[in-house]
Design an enzyme around this catalytic site. Structure first.
Site, mmCIF file in Angstrom:
data_model
loop_
_atom_site.group_PDB
_atom_site.id
_atom_site.type_symbol
_atom_site.label_atom_id
_atom_site.label_comp_id
_atom_site.label_asym_id
_atom_site.label_seq_id
_atom_site.Cartn_x
_atom_site.Cartn_y
_atom_site.Cartn_z
ATOM 1 N N GLU A 256 34.026 74.345 44.085
ATOM 2 C CA GLU A 256 32.967 75.368 44.007
ATOM 3 C C GLU A 256 32.937 76.068 45.356
ATOM 4 O O GLU A 256 32.504 75.473 46.348
ATOM 5 C CB GLU A 256 31.598 74.710 43.764
ATOM 6 C CG GLU A 256 31.449 74.024 42.436
ATOM 7 C CD GLU A 256 31.259 74.995 41.286
ATOM 8 O OE1 GLU A 256 31.224 76.231 41.528
ATOM 9 O OE2 GLU A 256 31.170 74.525 40.149
ATOM 10 N N CYS A 289 25.660 80.859 48.368
ATOM 11 C CA CYS A 289 26.973 81.249 47.838
ATOM 12 C C CYS A 289 26.869 82.291 46.750
ATOM 13 O O CYS A 289 27.713 83.159 46.620
ATOM 14 C CB CYS A 289 27.695 80.017 47.308
ATOM 15 S SG CYS A 289 26.762 79.172 46.014
HETATM 16 P P1 NAD Z 1 33.059 73.970 54.736
HETATM 17 O O1 NAD Z 1 34.171 74.215 53.775
HETATM 18 O O2 NAD Z 1 33.298 74.236 56.159
HETATM 19 O O3 NAD Z 1 32.550 72.445 54.651
HETATM 20 C C1 NAD Z 1 32.116 71.866 53.452
HETATM 21 C C2 NAD Z 1 32.321 70.368 53.523
HETATM 22 O O4 NAD Z 1 33.709 70.093 53.586
HETATM 23 C C3 NAD Z 1 31.685 69.708 54.747
HETATM 24 O O5 NAD Z 1 31.107 68.477 54.378
HETATM 25 C C4 NAD Z 1 32.884 69.475 55.655
HETATM 26 O O6 NAD Z 1 32.730 68.396 56.538
HETATM 27 C C5 NAD Z 1 33.968 69.167 54.633
HETATM 28 N N1 NAD Z 1 35.345 69.364 55.120
HETATM 29 C C6 NAD Z 1 35.778 70.232 56.045
HETATM 30 N N2 NAD Z 1 37.111 70.093 56.220
HETATM 31 C C7 NAD Z 1 37.518 69.122 55.398
HETATM 32 C C8 NAD Z 1 38.784 68.519 55.106
HETATM 33 N N3 NAD Z 1 39.909 68.902 55.714
HETATM 34 N N4 NAD Z 1 38.841 67.546 54.168
HETATM 35 C C9 NAD Z 1 37.712 67.146 53.527
HETATM 36 N N5 NAD Z 1 36.498 67.661 53.769
HETATM 37 C C10 NAD Z 1 36.388 68.649 54.678
HETATM 38 O O7 NAD Z 1 31.832 74.821 54.181
HETATM 39 P P2 NAD Z 1 30.410 75.002 54.852
HETATM 40 O O8 NAD Z 1 30.525 75.932 55.995
HETATM 41 O O9 NAD Z 1 29.783 73.667 55.048
HETATM 42 O O10 NAD Z 1 29.620 75.717 53.647
HETATM 43 C C11 NAD Z 1 29.620 77.078 53.426
HETATM 44 C C12 NAD Z 1 30.570 77.443 52.307
HETATM 45 O O11 NAD Z 1 30.209 76.747 51.112
HETATM 46 C C13 NAD Z 1 30.481 78.913 51.957
HETATM 47 O O12 NAD Z 1 31.774 79.422 51.742
HETATM 48 C C14 NAD Z 1 29.669 78.914 50.666
HETATM 49 O O13 NAD Z 1 29.862 80.040 49.852
HETATM 50 C C15 NAD Z 1 30.147 77.663 50.024
HETATM 51 N N6 NAD Z 1 29.208 77.208 48.992
HETATM 52 C C16 NAD Z 1 29.575 77.311 47.678
HETATM 53 C C17 NAD Z 1 28.692 76.919 46.684
HETATM 54 C C18 NAD Z 1 29.073 77.013 45.232
HETATM 55 O O14 NAD Z 1 28.410 76.378 44.419
HETATM 56 N N7 NAD Z 1 30.102 77.754 44.860
HETATM 57 C C19 NAD Z 1 27.434 76.414 47.039
HETATM 58 C C20 NAD Z 1 27.089 76.328 48.387
HETATM 59 C C21 NAD Z 1 27.995 76.724 49.367
#
Ligand code: NAD
Length: 491
Positions: A256, A289
């Site tokens: 997502e 998002c």
């Molecule tokens: P991010 O991708 O930086 O991090 C999300 C999670 O992934 C965190 O817990 C992080 O520690 C983990 N992560 C990072 N690198 C990783 C790796 N290599 N392996 C495994 N896990 C890893 O995102 P963010 O900055 O925390 O959140 C913002 C983003 O989330 C935006 O792009 C937003 O649109 C999206 N988002 C989407 C939805 C949806 O339902 N589509 C909902 C909320 C947020």
């Protein structure tokens, strides 16, 4: 449980992992800050490969008994889990508001009730999946939804409690055991959630909590071949890494991701309503998002729409999200503030014009003015890339074909909003390539409806049956209607 607590705004919360029904303190730690005023909220344990391994072992050990319980007994556990969330509602609200900058009022009236529903609703839904039968002339197909195994759940910081429970509910209801990796910029409500699971009496290993950075903890978790599913919500760049790791082990993953959704205002729209809804795109300081961040407004109503929305935006109250009446809080992290500012500056340098906002807000270092940019081209970075802050763009169009082309002209396809005469708006909405789109409304969510994105906004759907299709192994047990005679000519 091992009682070691931080105290955050009067709430006691563990800084440690929760694995196999026990709290685990780590030698590696990370510091957690509040976006409200950048004060330290304390040091949190960070899981390394050893703790990741312990969590997976615990979840694997707990799996057979949890899977064998059946959906009714699991429902009793999940209902108790939800009750525990209800008992600790005030603490969860205070924690997430301090930790992620979410409005306290939104936590109370939106997030916590929804977190409880995420558990009870999917627990009840699991009962409806039993014994689905497909009857044909040849056979009775008993379609089973078997638990898949150990599920890794990885969540972002913008709505940690809601997003964690949205996945934990169906994953546990389906009979899987879970390892939640909390977001490092807002880990506190996930920790309290572990206390709720413990108080609800979930057997050790059924729900486990890891904390730490994505590069360290997250990467170690998703690389493990013992996982049966990975459910991720976050950004596109992280999704690519997770999909690669999952691909190496052929572990199914649900992604997502981000959005750059269109907010369409047709010529026959109710401008007052559209402009009032438009101001909601700044909710959570734009860190949502599914917000419609690209305004596409019919040329003939553009000026009236802009002035009406300007008035709505001017009345927004920005400040401490814990205070009554505040509508916009802070941006999560100084790095994110720089990122937002960078997007705006580059857009202006490339020729965009500010209709309002564009600067840090005087309230504090992590607050940004609601911003609207116009005179932008479809190919511009500000139109194509997700900002994830209170920054919107406005373009105009003259006919339906043009607005559909503009709406579809990015790599994203998560949500969308379309205002206009109902049938007209519905017709246009149907032509937009997206996972979901609201007609003359915004933010309606039903837990049985499909949620997810197309194109770079994600892979898979969550909600209702879709959650269970992902979290279960669907199996067909076939019973022939006629006695079966083995024959090589038999098809
Ligand atoms: P991010 O991708 O930086 O991090 C999300 C999670 O992934 C965190 O817990 C992080 O520690 C983990 N992560 C990072 N690198 C990783 C790796 N290599 N392996 C495994 N896990 C890893 O995102 P963010 O900055 O925390 O959140 C913002 C983003 O989330 C935006 O792009 C937003 O649109 C999206 N988002 C989407 C939805 C949806 O339902 N589509 C909902 C909320 C947020």
């Amino acid at each position: 449980m091992n009682e070691r607590y931080l105290e955050v705004a009067g709430v006691k919360v563990s800084p440690d992992l929760y694995v196999d029904g026990k709290r685990i303190a780590c030698t590696t730690t990370f510091e957690n800050f509040s976006p409200i005023d950048q004060r330290s909220l304390g040091m949190m344990s960070e899981a390394g490969p050893q703790e990741v391994d312990a969590a997976i072992e615990a979840a694997l050990r707990a799996f057979p008994a949890w899977a064998a319980l059946g959906p009714e007994k699991r429902k009793a556990y999940l209902d108790r889990f939800a009750q525990e969330i209800g008992k600790r509602a005030d603490e969860l609200c205070v924690l997430e508001s301090n930790d992620a900058g979410v409005l306290l009022s939104r936590m109370r009236h939106g997030v916590v009730p929804r977190a409880m529903l995420n558990l009870t609703h999917f627990a009840a839904h699991a009962l409806t999946l039993q014994d689905r039968v497909i009857d044909t002339a040849q056979a009775t197909h008993r379609v089973r939804h078997d638990p898949a195994g150990v599920v890794a759940i990885i969540t972002p910081w913008n709505s940690p409690l809601m997003l964690a429970t949205w996945k934990i509910g169906p994953a546990l209801a389906a009979g899987n055991t879970v390892i939640l990796k909390a977001p490092e910029w807002a880990p506190l409500t996930s920790s309290l959630l572990a206390d709720c699971a413990d108080a609800a009496g979930l057997p050790p290993g059924v729900f486990n909590l890891l904390q730490g950075s994505g590069a360290n903890t997250g990467a170690a978790l998703v690389a493990d071949p013992r996982l049966s599913r990975i459910s991720f919500t976050g950004s596109v760049p992280t999704a690519r890494k997770i999909a690669q790791a999952a691909g190496a082990n052929l572990v199914p993953c649900s992604l997502e991701l981000g959005g750059k959704s269109a907010f369409i205002v047709l010529e026959d729209a109710d401008i007052e309503q559209a402009a009032a809804t438009g101001a909601l795109m700044y909710r959570n300081a734009g860190q949502v998002c599914l917000a419609g961040t690209r305004f596409l407004v019919h040329e003939r109503i553009r000026d009236t729409f802009v002035e009406t929305m300007r008035m709505n935006v001017a009345s927004l109250r920005i400040g401490d999200p814990r205070e009554e009446g505040i509508e916009l809080g802070p941006i999560i992290h100084p790095r994110q503030v720089d990122r937002v500012q960078g997007f705006v500056q580059r857009a202006v340098d490339a020729g965009a014009r500010l209709l309002w906002g564009g600067r840090a807000h005087p309230y504090g270092a992590q607050y940004f003015e609601p911003t609207m940019l116009t005179s932008v081209q479809q190919r511009d970075e500000i139109v194509q890339q997700e900002v994830f802050g209170p920054v919107l763009t406005l373009q105009t169009f003259t006919d339906d074909g043009e607005v559909v082309a503009l709406a579809n002209g990015t790599d994203y396809g998560l949500g969308g909003v379309c205002y206009g005469e109902t049938q007209h708006a519905a017709d246009v909405a149907e032509k937009v390539r997206t996972g979901f789109i609201w007609v003359n409304s915004f933010g309606i969510r039903d837990l049985d409806a499909p949620f997810g994105g197309v194109k770079r906004s994600g892979i898979g759907r969550e909600g209702g049956d879709w959650s269970f299709e992902f979290f279960c192994d669907v199996k067909d047990v076939m019973l022939p209607k006629q006695p079966f005679r083995a024959s090589f000519s038999h098809r």
